[in-house]
Design a protein around this motif. Structure first.
Motif: not given
Length: 848
Positions: A53-55, A64-71, A90-93
Motif C-alpha cells: 500500500a505504501v509502495h 518521472e524523475e523520482d522513478l528514475n532516481a529510485a531505479a 523503493e518506497v524510501l527512495a
C-alpha cells in the motif's frame, strides 16, 4: 587496555559488520522472514499488504524523475526478506527523491527572493543617487548665492569708491579735475561691465536651476515607475510559487508520514533482536583483537626502552669525549698564547735596542716637557674661533655697507622719478612709506652692527679677566670648604655598626620621613661599598632606591650629592661639561662640581656619595664611558680628562690644568627603573658594579632614640673593611671554590656564561664584609651568584627548560656542601631560576 578503547572498537566493529548501503539510524536489520510473520499482530493487515500500500501511494505521487532516481539507487542485498524489503526500499527512495525535488523548488524560490532583494538594493542605490543629485544642486545653489553676495559686496565697494572719489575730487586742486573725471568715467565703465556680468550670472543660474529641476523630476518619475513594476512582478511570482509549494508539501507529507510511522514501529522491534546478536559476536572478536594488540604494544614498549637506554649511554660517552677534547684544545691554546707572549717580549727587547727602562723614561720626560712648552705657547696665542668670528662680523659689516649704498642709490633714483612724474596722493604716500621702511632698515642695520661690535669687545674683555671655572674657583676661595672637619676615627664593629645604621637611617629629622630597611639590605650595601666604587640599585618605583644612599650618608655624617640623569644625554659632555672656546669658560655640570667639592679639605676625610638618579634613562655606556673606564684603573691613575691641553687659569685641584682626579672617598650610586622609558645596562656595566634589588615591601620595626652622629672618618670605614678581609679570607676562598666547582662547567657549556679574575676579587671584598656585619657565607654567596651569574639567564631565547631545571637541581643539591644541611637554600638564586622555568613553560613549583 582501557575500557573506553574496547567500547570504541566494539562500536566500530558493529558498524563494519552491517550491510553496505545501510546506516545505524535508518537501515533495517537482516531478519528472517519467519520472524517477521511470527511477530505480526492478529486482525491487522500483513506486512506485505502494508508495504504494497505504501509502495502504491508513493508511485501515485512520484514523478518521472523520482522513478528514475529510485531505479538508479543501489539495492540492498537481502535474501531472507525478499521482495518485501525491496519494495520498502523503493518506497524510501521515492520519498527521498520527492523530498529532493521539493528542496530544489524551495532553493529556486529562495533564488527569486534573493533577486527581489537585489532589486530593492538597486532601488536604494537610486535613492542614494537622487540624494547626491539633490546635494549637488544645493551646493551649486549655495555657490551661486555666494557669487551673488560677492557681486553685491563688490558693487557696494565700487559705489563707496565712487563716492570717495567724488569727495576727493571736490577737495583736489583744479589741475587734477580733468584727470579725476577721466578716472571716474573709467570706473563707471568698469562698474557697468560688472553689472552686466552680474546680470548674465543671474540669468545663467536661473537657467541651470530650471534645467536641473526638469532633469531631476524626469529621473525620479522613471525610477518610481520601474520600481513599482518590478515589485508587482516579483510579488505575484513569489506568491504563486509559495502557494503551489505549500499545497504539494502538505499533501505528500500527510499521506507518507502516516504510513511510515505505522510501519516504523514494527520494523524497530525486528531490528533490536538482530542487533543484539551482532553485538555479542562483535564483542567476542574485539576482545581477541584487544588481547593481541596489548601483547604487541608491550613488546614495542620493551624494544623502545632498550633503544632509549642504549642511546642515553652512547650520548653520555660522546659528551665525556667532547669535554676531554675541549680541555685538550684549551691547553693547546694556552701553550700557543704563552709562546706568542714570549716571542713579543723578545721582539720588544730588540726594538728598544737593549736600552734600560731608565733611559727610555728619561727620553719620554724630555719629550713631555717639550710638548708642554709648545702647548703653553699655543694657549697664549689668540683663539682661532674668536678670529674667525671677528672676520665673519667684518664681512657682515661690509655687506651692511653695500646694502646701505644700494638703498641710498635706490632712494636717489626714486627721488628723481618723483621729480619727473606727477603722482597721485596715494602713490606719493606709498613711496614715502617705502622710503621710511628702507631708512628704518638702514638704521636697524647700523644699530645691530654697533651692538655686535660692543658685544664682541665686552666678551673679549671679560674672557681675559674671569676664571674658566667660576664655581670651582669659588670653592677654592670658600673658607668653609677649605677648613677640615673633625671626624671620628675609631675602630668599628661592623655587626653593631649595621644595627646602629639601621636605626639612624629609619628616621629623617628634616622631612619626618620613615625608611625601614632590613639588616640584610644594610649589610649588602656595606659590602657593595667595599667591593666596588660603582653601585646599582634596582627595583620598582617607590622602594627607596634613591633614599638608601642619602639616608646612609646622613647616618654616618658623610657628604652626598643627587644628580638627576636626563633622557637626552648622549656623550661625556652631558656628564662632565665642555669648554666654550669663544667665552673661554668651562660649562661646569653638577657632577663636575660635586667631584671637585669631594676633594676639598672639608670633604676629603669623609665618605662622599654621588647619586646618579634614574641612571638608565639614557645609555650609561655612552655618557659615562670615560667614568667607567677610569674606575677600572688603579686608584692613583683614576682621573677624568676635561681637555687635551692645559686650561689657563684652571683651579688648583685640576691635575696638569686639564684633568680632574676621582677622589678615593667618592662612591657612585646609580638608581634604575626598568620600564618602557629606560635603557638596559650592558653586561660590562653589571660586571663592574655592585648590584642590589630592593624588595617591594619592608617590615617595620620599633625606632630607638638616636643622637646626632659625629662624622665618620673615611679611614675608619676602610680599616673596618680591611680587618674583615683578613679575618674572613678563608670564607671568601670557599665561596669562590664552590662557584668554580659546581657552576663553572654547567654555565659555560650549556649557557656560554663565564667570568674572569674580577669575580674572584669582588668575592674577596664582598663576602668578608657581609659576614663581619652579621651575615652568613650563604647569604653573601647567594647574592653574588644571583646578581653576577644567574642574572645573565634572564629573557634569553636560546635557553632550554631542561638545562635550567638541571642547573636548579644541581645548585640545590650542592648548596649544603657550602653552608651545611640545616642552613637553608640560596633563595635569590632559586627565585631567578624559578622565574625562568615559569617563563619557559614549566609548571609553577611548590613552595618549600
Amino acid at each position: 587496555m582501557p575500557k573506553h578503547k574496547n567500547r570504541h572498537r566494539s562500536q566500530q566493529s558493529q558498524r563494519h559488520n552491517m550491510p553496505s548501503g545501510q546506516s545505524q539510524s535508518s537501515a533495517p536489520p537482516v531478519v528472517p522472514l519467519a520472524d517477521t510473520t511470527a511477530t505480526s499482530v492478529p486482525n491487522e493487515p500483513s506486512l506485505e499488504v502494508k508495504v504494497a500500500a505504501v509502495h502504491d501511494a508513493a508511485l501515485q505521487h512520484a514523478t518521472e524523475e523520482d522513478l528514475n532516481a529510485a531505479a538508479t539507487s543501489s539495492p540492498v542485498e537481502n535474501h531472507d526478506l525478499g521482495d518485501l524489503l525491496r519494495k520498502a526500499h523503493e518506497v524510501l527512495a521515492l520519498l527521498e527523491s520527492q523530498r529532493q525535488r521539493l528542496s530544489n523548488e524551495l532553493s529556486a524560490l529562495e533564488g527569486r527572493q534573493k533577486r527581489l532583494g537585489d532589486g530593492e538594493a538597486r532601488a536604494e542605490q537610486r535613492d542614494r543617487e537622487q540624494s547626491e543629485l539633490q546635494k549637488e544642486f544645493n551646493s551649486r545653489q549655495t555657490e551661486l548665492e555666494k557669487n551673488e553676495q560677492a557681486c553685491k559686496l563688490e558693487r557696494q565697494r565700487l559705489l563707496d569708491w565712487d563716492e570717495s572719489l567724488k569727495r576727493r575730487e571736490l577737495n583736489a586742486e583744479a589741475g587734477f579735475a580733468a584727470e579725476r573725471r577721466q578716472s571716474l568715467e573709467l570706473l563707471e565703465k568698469e562698474a557697468a561691465v560688472l553689472r552686466q556680468e552680474l546680470s548674465s550670472a543671474r540669468q545663467r543660474r536661473s537657467e541651470e536651476e530650471k534645467e536641473h529641476h526638469a532633469r531631476l523630476a524626469k529621473a525620479q518619475l522613471a525610477w518610481t515607475q520601474e520600481q513599482d513594476a518590478d515589485r508587482q512582478k516579483l510579488s505575484a511570482e513569489l506568491r504563486h510559487r509559495r502557494e503551489e509549494f505549500e499545497a504539494t508539501l502538505q499533501v505528500a507529507a500527510r499521506s507518507q508520514a502516516d504510513q511510515i510511522a505505522q510501519e516504523r514501529q514494527t520494523l524497530e522491534a525486528e531490528k533490536l533482536a538482530l542487533r543484539d546478536e551482532q553485538k555479542k559476536l562483535s564483542r567476542a572478536v574485539m576482545n581477541l583483537k584487544d588481547d593481541r594488540e596489548l601483547i604487541e604494544e608491550k613488546r614495542a614498549d620493551l624494544d623502545r626502552l632498550i633503544d632509549q637506554r642504549a642511546a642515553a649511554e652512547r650520548e653520555r660517552h660522546e659528551y665525556e669525549l667532547k669535554a676531554l677534547e675541549q680541555r685538550l684544545e684549551s691547553a693547546r691554546a694556552d701553550r700557543l698564547r704563552l709562546d706568542e707572549r714570549l716571542r713579543r717580549r723578545e721582539e720588544a727587547d730588540l726594538r728598544f735596542g737593549n736600552r734600560t727602562p731608565e733611559e727610555i723614561h728619561a727620553e719620554l720626560d724630555a719629550i713631555r716637557k717639550e710638548r708642554d712648552a709648545l702647548h703653553l705657547k699655543l694657549a697664549r696665542r689668540p683663539d682661532e674661533q674668536a678670529l674667525s668670528r671677528l672676520q665673519e662680523l667684518e664681512k657682515a659689516q661690509e655687506q651692511w655697507m653695500d646694502e646701505r649704498f644700494r638703498l641710498q642709490q635706490e632712494n636717489l633714483a626714486l627721488k628723481r622719478k618723483l621729480s619727473q612724474f606727477e603722482m597721485a596722493v596715494t602713490e606719493l604716500e606709498s613711496l614715502r612709506d617705502h622710503r621710511d621702511v628702507l631708512q628704518s632698515r638702514v638704521n636697524l642695520a647700523h644699530q645691530q652692527i654697533g651692538e655686535l661690535r660692543t658685544e664682541i669687545d665686552t666678551r673679549i674683555k671679560t674672557a681675559s679677566e674671569r676664571s674658566p671655572f667660576p664655581a670651582c674657583q669659588q670653592m677654592d676661595q670658600d673658607s668653609v670648604l677649605q677648613s677640615p672637619v673633625l671626624v671620628e676615627d675609631k675602630k668599628i664593629d661592623l655587626q653593631a655598626f649595621v644595627a646602629q645604621l639601621r636605626q639612624r637611617m629609619a628616621f629623617d629629622p628634616d622631612t619626618n620621613k620613615r625608611l625601614y630597611y632590613s639588616e640584610r639590605d644594610v649589610r649588602c650595601f656595606l659590602g657593595g661599598l667595599a667591593m666596588s666604587k660603582l653601585l646599582l640599585l634596582q627595583g620598582v618605583s617607590g622602594t627607596g632606591k634613591t633614599s638608601l644612599p642619602i639616608a646612609f650618608a646622613r647616618a654616618i655624617g658623610a657628604e652626598w650629592k643627587l644628580v638627576p640623569v636626563q633622557a637626552g644625554w648622549r656623550d661625556r659632555q652631558d656628564l662632565l661639561g665642555h669648554f666654550n672656546e669663544f667665552d673661554h669658560r668651562f660649562d661646569e655640570t653638577e657632577f663636575l662640581k660635586a667631584l671637585y667639592r669631594a676633594q676639598c679639605p672639608r670633604c676629603q676625610e669623609r665618605p662622599f656619595l654621588l647619586v646618579l638618579d634614574e641612571m638608565n634613562l639614557s645609555h650609561p655606556e655612552q655618557y659615562g664611558s670615560d667614568l667607567l673606564s677610569a674606575l677600572e684603573q688603579d686608584l692613583q691613575h683614576q682621573r677624568l680628562h676635561l681637555r687635551p691641553a692645559a686650561i689657563p687659569g684652571a683651579p688648583k685641584l685640576l691635575v696638569d690644568g686639564s684633568a680632574l682626579r676621582i677622589p678615593a672617598n667618592v662612591w657612585f650610586v646609580g638608581t634604575a627603573n626598568h620600564d618602557e622609558t629606560t635603557r638596559d645596562f650592558a653586561d660590562k656595566t653589571y660586571d663592574r658594579a655592585h648590584v642590589m634589588e630592593l624588595p617591594r615591601h619592608r617590615e617595620t620595626f620599633e625606632l630607638e632614640e638616636q643622637q646626632s652622629p659625629a662624622p665618620l672618618a673615611l679611614s675608619a670605614l676602610q680599616s673596618a673593611f680591611d680587618r674583615a678581609r683578613r679575618d674572613h679570607e678563608e670564607q671568601a676562598q670557599r665561596a669562590y671554590e664552590f662557584i668554580e666547582t659546581n657552576l663553572a662547567d654547567p654555565l659555560a657549556q650549556r649557557f656560554r656564561i663565564g667570568w674572569g679574575n674580577r669575580l674572584d676579587r669582588q668575592l674577596r671584598d664582598f663576602v668578608p664584609v657581609v659576614i663581619a656585619a652579621g651575615g652568613s657565607l650563604g647569604e653573601a654567596t647567594d647574592h653574588v651568584v644571583a646578581t653576577k651569574l644567574l642574572r645573565k639567564l634572564r629573557d634569553r631565547h636560546d635557553t632550554r627548560r631542561e638545562d635550567v631545571q638541571d642547573l636548579r637541581d644541581s645548585l640545590s643539591k650542592a648548596w649544603s656542601s657550602l653552608v651545611g644541611k640545616s642552613k637553608g637554600a640560596p633563595q635569590r638564586s632559586l627565585e631567578i631560576l624559578d622565574a625562568e622555568l615559569r617563563r619557559l613553560g614549566a609548571e609553577e613549583l611548590e613552595e618549600a
